[in-house]
Design a protein around this motif. Structure first.
Motif: not given
Lengths: 112, 109
Positions: B91, B94-97
């Motif tokens: 995404d 940040g680190g959102k997958l």
């Protein structure tokens, strides 16, 4: 270097109870993300924390919350448990600015 | 909406056969895509990322923006490749997958 650790590994609760899960990231990793994994929905993002601040949140009800401590350890809490909360909860840590996420073994939560 | 689709739940091939695990995505903007793998009784781990254009364990994946695909390929499958494979889209926050549903690869001897 030790990997991401999650405690407890297994948990059984009943509906209406609350639960707290813990995640210790790899040393030096300040970003921690949480995911819920179920057979029906797959892996779904819950939230991400960096330097004790929530940076991003997935589409979960307010019963799901989290926090991060100054040592980067993170906890997630689920209140008023429902049967549908039964899942494997995965924690992942990463170095800020680097894409690779390192996953823990997960906590298997069963709600009866 | 951002979405990752892996159309095959299970892919079964014989050792030495070519393998292709399909992944399609929906994303507005320039996507960052990954393949994660989970071997039996092991943790989910990064296999490769499109931006590095590398080959890991003989696997490659090419981003095709026209077809919005990021298929994982290996010319000669090995039994140790048997695992669960997840395609993931990063995404822009940040680190959102965002993960696909996963494809179980079974390589038979």
């Amino acid at each position: 270097k030790a990997g991401v650790t999650q405690t407890p590994r297994y948990l059984i609760k009943t509906r209406g109870q609350q639960v707290t899960l813990s995640c210790s990231p790899i040393s030096g990793h300040r970003s921690v993300s949480w995911y819920q994994q179920t057979p029906g929905q797959g892996l779904q993002f819950l939230f991400e924390y960096f330097s004790e601040t929530q940076r991003n949140k997935g589409n979960f009800p307010g019963r799901f919350s989290g926090r991060q401590f100054s040592n980067s350890r993170s906890e997630m809490n689920v209140s008023t448990l429902e049967l549908g909360d039964s899942a494997l909860y995965l924690c992942a840590s990463r170095v800020a600015g680097v894409d690779e996420q390192f996953f823990g073994p997960g906590t298997r939560l069963t709600v009866l | 909406a951002q979405r990752v689709t892996q159309p095959e739940k299970l892919l079964s091939v014989f050792k030495g056969a070519p393998v292709e695990l399909k992944c399609n995505y929906s994303y507005s903007g320039s996507p960052e895509l990954f393949w994660y793998v989970q071997y039996s009784r092991q943790r989910l781990q990064l296999l490769l990322r499109h931006i590095s254009r590398e080959s890991i364990k003989g696997f490659t994946a090419d981003l095709n923006k026209g077809e919005t695909s990021f298929h994982l390929k290996k010319p000669f499958a090995q039994e140790e490749d048997s695992a669960m494979y997840y395609c993931a889209l990063k995404d822009n926050q940040g680190g959102k997958l965002i993960f696909g549903q996963g494809t179980e690869l079974s390589v038979k001897p």
